[in-house]
Design an enzyme around this catalytic site. Structure first.
Site, mmCIF file in Angstrom:
data_model
loop_
_atom_site.group_PDB
_atom_site.id
_atom_site.type_symbol
_atom_site.label_atom_id
_atom_site.label_comp_id
_atom_site.label_asym_id
_atom_site.label_seq_id
_atom_site.Cartn_x
_atom_site.Cartn_y
_atom_site.Cartn_z
ATOM 1 N N GLY A 72 0.780 -1.228 0.000
ATOM 2 C CA GLY A 72 0.000 0.000 0.000
ATOM 3 C C GLY A 72 0.808 1.272 0.000
ATOM 4 O O GLY A 72 0.351 2.324 0.450
ATOM 5 N N SER A 73 2.049 1.222 -0.501
ATOM 6 C CA SER A 73 2.870 2.450 -0.489
ATOM 7 C C SER A 73 2.284 3.499 -1.440
ATOM 8 O O SER A 73 2.380 4.705 -1.185
ATOM 9 C CB SER A 73 4.312 2.140 -0.873
ATOM 10 O OG SER A 73 4.392 1.753 -2.230
ATOM 11 N N ASN A 74 1.641 3.056 -2.534
ATOM 12 C CA ASN A 74 1.004 4.031 -3.435
ATOM 13 C C ASN A 74 -0.256 4.616 -2.791
ATOM 14 O O ASN A 74 -0.545 5.797 -2.949
ATOM 15 C CB ASN A 74 0.663 3.366 -4.771
ATOM 16 C CG ASN A 74 1.886 3.261 -5.664
ATOM 17 O OD1 ASN A 74 2.338 4.250 -6.204
ATOM 18 N ND2 ASN A 74 2.453 2.076 -5.751
ATOM 19 N N ASN B 24 -4.668 3.002 -13.327
ATOM 20 C CA ASN B 24 -3.741 2.033 -12.737
ATOM 21 C C ASN B 24 -2.333 2.609 -12.790
ATOM 22 O O ASN B 24 -1.990 3.357 -13.709
ATOM 23 C CB ASN B 24 -3.782 0.720 -13.542
ATOM 24 C CG ASN B 24 -2.814 -0.338 -13.011
ATOM 25 O OD1 ASN B 24 -2.787 -0.618 -11.829
ATOM 26 N ND2 ASN B 24 -1.975 -0.868 -13.890
ATOM 27 N N HIS C 204 1.536 1.498 -13.159
ATOM 28 C CA HIS C 204 2.330 0.326 -13.554
ATOM 29 C C HIS C 204 3.812 0.689 -13.467
ATOM 30 O O HIS C 204 4.212 1.756 -13.968
ATOM 31 C CB HIS C 204 1.963 -0.125 -14.975
ATOM 32 C CG HIS C 204 2.762 -1.312 -15.417
ATOM 33 N ND1 HIS C 204 2.517 -2.592 -14.956
ATOM 34 C CD2 HIS C 204 3.852 -1.394 -16.218
ATOM 35 C CE1 HIS C 204 3.418 -3.410 -15.484
ATOM 36 N NE2 HIS C 204 4.242 -2.712 -16.252
ATOM 37 N N SER D 33 4.224 4.347 -15.132
ATOM 38 C CA SER D 33 3.167 4.884 -16.008
ATOM 39 C C SER D 33 1.835 4.832 -15.274
ATOM 40 O O SER D 33 1.556 3.871 -14.554
ATOM 41 C CB SER D 33 3.032 4.030 -17.288
ATOM 42 O OG SER D 33 4.285 3.866 -17.933
ATOM 43 N N ASP E 10 -2.843 -3.305 -18.817
ATOM 44 C CA ASP E 10 -1.932 -2.169 -19.087
ATOM 45 C C ASP E 10 -2.144 -1.604 -20.493
ATOM 46 O O ASP E 10 -1.233 -1.023 -21.079
ATOM 47 C CB ASP E 10 -0.460 -2.606 -18.930
ATOM 48 C CG ASP E 10 -0.207 -3.150 -17.536
ATOM 49 O OD1 ASP E 10 0.536 -4.134 -17.414
ATOM 50 O OD2 ASP E 10 -0.799 -2.610 -16.587
HETATM 51 C C1 GRF Z 1 4.851 -2.441 -6.497
HETATM 52 O O1 GRF Z 1 5.534 -3.377 -7.306
HETATM 53 C C2 GRF Z 1 4.548 -1.239 -7.306
HETATM 54 O O2 GRF Z 1 5.612 -0.972 -8.198
HETATM 55 C C3 GRF Z 1 3.308 -1.635 -8.051
HETATM 56 O O3 GRF Z 1 2.611 -2.505 -7.165
HETATM 57 C C4 GRF Z 1 3.513 -3.028 -6.177
HETATM 58 C C5 GRF Z 1 3.089 -2.757 -4.765
HETATM 59 O O4 GRF Z 1 2.768 -1.427 -4.636
HETATM 60 N N1 GRF Z 1 2.538 -0.488 -8.404
HETATM 61 P P1 GRF Z 1 2.141 -0.867 -3.247
HETATM 62 O O5 GRF Z 1 3.319 -0.635 -2.318
HETATM 63 O O6 GRF Z 1 1.205 -1.940 -2.700
HETATM 64 O O7 GRF Z 1 1.463 0.400 -3.626
#
Ligand code: GRF
Length: 193
Positions: free
Chosen positions: A11-13, A107, A109, A141, A150
């Site tokens: 979940g960093s995004n 999304n 990617h 992207s 994608d």
């Molecule tokens: C990572 O590989 C990121 O590059 C891709 O999804 C994976 C996990 O992302 N978007 P997140 O930390 O769960 O957002």
């Protein structure tokens, strides 16, 4: 603009979106719900920490794809998003959801589409492929989601250098820090105007 974020992992995004909202840089977008493809992922903790309602809809818990999609549509009827953001989400949405929310699903990617994308290209795999090919530049992207993995219109991209000695993990982290966590909030803010 109500945003439901779909997650499958750390979940960093999602965190980048929550931080942007808190910092006032997410435009008129509000993260109002999180849908996880499986229980126990850290992304759910991040949602909880921000007091955001979350749902777990795990394909394996359903008799078939139709039942799984029906549940996703039920949850989305409840969260009523103006925009759905797939942020590290690993399930491929069926046409039921894609058609119902056509033009309102994006999304992130971790490559410069059309390189290193499509079926099976998720997690570390795009970075492994980039290192194997020996590209000097990769990146991330943001694109609209359609029925082709994608395959939708590209909304934003950001390039990241590949460095000597990069491992897939080091490269993934750089792409997240220098590209994903920047362009995803930017696109969501733009779409909320
Ligand atoms: C990572 O590989 C990121 O590059 C891709 O999804 C994976 C996990 O992302 N978007 P997140 O930390 O769960 O957002």
């Amino acid at each position: 603009m109500r945003v439901t974020v779909f997650v499958s992992g750390g979940g960093s995004n999602l965190q980048a979106l929550l931080d942007a909202e808190k910092a006032g840089t997410l435009g008129k977008a509000q993260i109002t719900a999180v849908v996880a493809s499986r229980a126990g992922v850290y992304a759910l903790k991040r949602a909880e920490n921000h007091g955001i309602p979350s749902y777990v809809v795990s394909k394996k818990d359903f008799a078939g794809t139709a039942q799984w999609e029906a549940r996703l549509l039920e949850v989305l009827a409840e969260t009523a998003p103006d925009l759905i953001v797939l942020a590290g989400y690993l399930s491929i949405l069926g046409e039921g959801v894609v058609n119902r929310y056509a033009g309102r699903i994006i999304n992130i990617h971790p490559s410069l589409i059309p390189a290193f994308c499509g079926e099976g290209m998720y997690g570390l795999r795009p970075h492994i492929a980039a290192l194997e090919r020996g590209v000097k530049i990769t990146g991330a992207s943001v694109h609209y989601v359609n029925e082709i993995p994608d395959g939708g219109e590209i909304l934003a991209q950001k390039a990241v250098e590949v460095l000597e000695g990069d491992t897939p993990e080091i490269l993934q982290k750089r792409v997240m820090e220098q590209a994903e966590w920047i362009i995803l909030p930017q696109v969501v803010a733009e779409l909320s105007k």
